[in-house]
Design an enzyme around this catalytic site. Structure first.
Site, PDB file in Angstrom:
ATOM      1  N   GLY A  88      30.946  10.609 -14.562  1.00 62.14           N
ATOM      2  CA  GLY A  88      29.962  11.448 -15.242  1.00 62.14           C
ATOM      3  C   GLY A  88      29.572  10.921 -16.613  1.00 62.14           C
TER       4      GLY A  88
ATOM      5  CD  GLU B   6      32.022   9.216  -9.966  1.00 61.63           C
ATOM      6  OE1 GLU B   6      31.976   7.977  -9.801  1.00 61.63           O
ATOM      7  OE2 GLU B   6      31.460   9.796 -10.915  1.00 61.63           O
TER       8      GLU B   6
ATOM      9  CD  GLU C   8      27.249  10.583 -12.053  1.00 60.11           C
ATOM     10  OE1 GLU C   8      28.221  11.302 -12.383  1.00 60.11           O
ATOM     11  OE2 GLU C   8      26.668  10.674 -10.958  1.00 60.11           O
TER      12      GLU C   8
ATOM     13  CB  ALA D 146      34.309  14.909 -13.457  1.00 60.78           C
TER      14      ALA D 146
END
Ligand code: COA
Length: 710
Positions: free
Chosen positions: A106, A129, A109, A67
């Site tokens: 992310g 995170e 992910e 992110a």
């Protein structure tokens, strides 16, 4: 599909395989724009009948580092990463991820949504995170454990630790590892092959890593126990593990729902704001602040003067960064002892499994020892870690000036001496700088780069470059007694002694600060580092102590009794039979009480809040004076120092962030009230008074090119 560059995401069809490339330098962060473009490109692959399969790929140094951290705390546009990962996973056409570089958050992910993963040999993968006070929000807490099992999955999610490509292959996180640079071609081949085979696609949501529920729950609880100890006071790791528990116990879709909700909770927590502040503060601090285009001087060979705890730790840190190291001591037996200390550091690493025996041998082969300064003629950098005495240091630097080659950087690891005076003792003041390491130097992340008046810009640049190679967080400091960190430390420790004499026990003070988030309060810390060190600092300051300064004698009385802390079995606490956790000592309380009587002080109670408020007011006030004096460049640099060198709770961001959070007017008001008690100690920083009056925060001084005297 869009074939033109420089779009943040672009697609190109090769042999019926759509290669979707993220191109958002420097780390392909998933900004709003990137996510939206990715969503569009993925959708286009579904419609395009020329496309049989898809490859996800990142341009530049990494596949995708996750992110865009700058966007947290702002409104983020859809599609979120969870939606994109689901879109990838649901694709009827095979999707293969071509992974390289630091594939994080992310980024990983998205790759977990793919049907097959190819990684370059040097790639690393993780879900960091929790380090930012968050949990994965793109399905990571559900897909990763299903893919790799509960033990490894829970650990990765809750610690934020990354794994190497080879480890990823071992645990089933990736399907194939190839040489660096070959991952894209391999992924394209595989994508074509999967399309041609017509085999059913493997969707991670259906992976069976958690099939044995009972086992998975036991594994989860094991991780929870370890993580609970490591991350005391932190919200995110526990929440992340709760999400993994859902993955074990519930359906995939229920788990996703829980994850999203938990992610939002973390996003709104002050810990998230504090940890992200710390992340950017560290990056800001390491921006070199070197004027002009000064390039670092090349450094391959380094000399360390002194083989004590500090010198040995510094040598170990340098060796781990692939440098050649020569240690200098005054005689053969001191040298043997010094080299022995370095070897011991490495043998401990081997024993604990953090370093392979062959690697340790390779590292130690780069270490030499000498007792002759003449042997330092070829070194590029010297780090002096000898006895803290001005005359000793001046002698050493005069000798270095004689023996070292021209252009060698001459650094001192002094923790308080006036480096301008050391520099002036030589004819090469432009080469002299302070590199202040923290003990143990091979472990502690902080490095204060202390910049004397006459040092050359490229020497400052060399200091920052060295820190980068040593994987340390560097902060620029001006010259003053104690530099940034120890100067502030001295003041807030004084505040603790004042409170102790006025009525709070050392145990109450420690407890209040431990509840605030410190791993150890000031008296416990004193017992660990040794009362003799603090005693020596006080003796040094005797000559210059302002006659108005309050002097608490309790620490001296402990020193006189030989109660130096853990190493003598007792200090403020007792340590029976070498116990590490101290026990309160009634004799210390009696000593404190007697001293109060002798001073005519009637003890009064302190609430934990009052203890924290005074301690923080002293810390923040001195920090603001450090800024006013131009010793620190910006408030967030002070945050970096206190978080990385002095145990300030990282999740609060640092003391300057904390000051902004509780409000400068409140701090100024506290200082005003306290200065009625002791006007000398509590005289408020003018910078704080001015900012509070203008309704400004310390953070407004954090921009890159601001003057500190705003
Ligand atoms: N979002 C926004 N910016 C990011 C970023 C992210 N996820 N990751 C890195 N950056 C920025 C850095 O702030 C830095 O910017 P600057 O040059 O303006 O200071 C730049 O990218 C390069 O990062 P840097 O850390 O200096 O490079 P590096 O090669 O040492 O490390 C990473 C690269 C990706 C390993 C490291 O930056 C990192 O760990 N980033 C955090 C990743 C993360 O936590 N992702 C999950 C988010 S939930």
């Amino acid at each position: 599909m869009n074939e033109s560059s420089p779009q943040p995401v672009r697609s190109q069809i090769r042999d019926g395989v759509a290669v979707i490339t993220i191109d958002n330098p420097p780390v392909n962060a998933l900004s709003d724009e990137v996510r939206q473009a990715l969503g569009r490109e993925l959708e286009a692959t579904v419609r395009d009948s020329n496309v049989r399969a898809v490859v996800l790929h990142g341009n530049g140094r990494t596949f995708c580092a996750g992110a865009d951290i700058r966007e947290f705390g702002k409104v983020r546009e859809q599609p979120w990463t969870a939606v994109l990962a689901a879109q990838v996973e649901a694709s009827a056409k095979p999707v293969v991820a071509a992974i390289h570089g630091a594939t994080l958050g992310g980024g990983l992910e998205l790759a977990l949504g793919a049907h097959y993963r190819v990684a370059a040999r040097s790639a690393t993968m993780g879900l960091p995170e929790v380090r930012l006070g968050l949990i994965p929000g793109g399905g990571g807490t559900q897909r990763l454990p299903r893919l790799v099992g509960a033990a490894v999955g829970a650990e990765m999610v809750a610690t934020g630790d990354s794994v190497s490509a080879s480890r990823a292959l071992e645990i089933g996180l990736v399907d194939e590892v190839v040489d660096d640079g070959a991952e894209l071609a391999a992924a394209i081949d595989k994508a074509g092959e999967l399309a041609a085979s017509g085999e059913a696609l493997r969707r991670t949501r259906n992976a069976e890593g958690l099939k044995d529920k009972a086992l998975a729950l036991v594994q989860l609880e094991d991780v929870r126990a370890v993580v609970g100890r490591r991350s005391r006071g932190l919200l995110a790791p526990t929440v992340a593990l709760d999400a993994v528990a859902k993955a074990i116990e519930g359906s995939f879709d229920e788990g996703l729902e829980f994850e999203l909700d938990a992610f939002q909770r973390c996003l709104e927590s002050p810990q998230r704001a504090g940890l992200i502040h710390a992340f950017f503060a560290e990056r800001r601090a390491s921006r070199s602040l070197v004027p002009g285009a000064a390039r670092p001087r090349p450094v391959a060979r380094v000399a360390v003067i002194g083989g004590g705890t500090m010198g040995a730790g510094i040598a170990a840190a340098l060796l781990e960064a692939d440098l050649q190291v020569v240690m200098l001591e005054r005689d053969g037996s001191s040298l043997d002892a010094g080299l022995g200390r370095v070897r011991k550091i490495h043998s401990r690493l081997v024993d604990s499994g953090r370093l392979a025996a062959e690697a340790a041998a390779e590292v130690l082969a780069r270490l030499r020892g000498t007792v002759a300064y003449e042997d330092l003629g070829d070194v590029d950098l010297v780090i002096e870690a000898a006895f803290e005495d001005m005359d000793v240091k001046k002698d050493i630097f005069r000798t270095l000036e004689r023996v070292c080659k021209e252009g060698a950087v001459l650094a001192t690891n002094t923790s308080y001496l006036d480096i301008d005076r050391i520099a002036e003792a030589t004819r090469r003041p432009q080469d002299v700088i302070g590199l202040h390491f923290f003990s143990p130097a091979n472990v502690m992340k902080l490095l204060e780069i202390v910049v004397p008046a006459k040092v050359a810009d490229d020497v400052v640049a060399t200091g920052f470059e060295l820190a980068r190679r040593l994987k340390k967080v560097a902060v620029r400091s001006g010259v003053c007694d104690g530099f940034i960190g120890n100067r502030i430390l001295f003041t807030y420790r004084e505040a603790a002694s004042h409170m102790m004499e006025d009525g709070a026990s050392p145990y109450e003070i420690d407890q209040a600060l431990e509840a605030f988030g410190y791993a150890m309060g000031p008296f416990r810390t004193n017992d660990l580092t040794g009362g003799d060190i603090a005693w020596a600092t006080r003796r040094r300051k005797d000559a210059t102590r302002d006659p108005r300064a309050r002097y608490v004698r309790i620490a001296d009385q402990l020193y006189e009794r030989g109660w130096l802390g853990q190493k003598t079995g007792r200090g403020y606490y007792r340590y029976p039979e070498g116990a590490r956790a101290g026990q309160p000592d009634p004799e210390v309380l009696a000593l404190v009480d007697a001293e109060r009587k002798a001073r005519g002080i009637g003890p009064r109670p302190f609430t934990p809040q009052e203890i924290v408020d005074r301690y923080m007011a002293a810390l923040i006030n001195e920090a603001a004076k450090v800024l006013e004096d131009g010793i620190a460049v910006r408030p967030s640099d002070i945050d970096v120092v206190l978080v990385n060198g002095y145990g300030f709770p990282r999740w609060r961001g640092g003391p300057m962030k904390y000051a902004d959070d509780i409000g400068l007017p409140r701090i100024v008001e506290t200082l005003g009230r306290l200065s009625e008690e002791d006007p000398h100690f509590w005289s408020p920083s003018q910078l704080l008074v001015r900012l509070a009056g203008q309704g400004r925060t310390l953070a407004t001084l954090n921009s890159d090119h601001q003057a500190t005297h705003a």
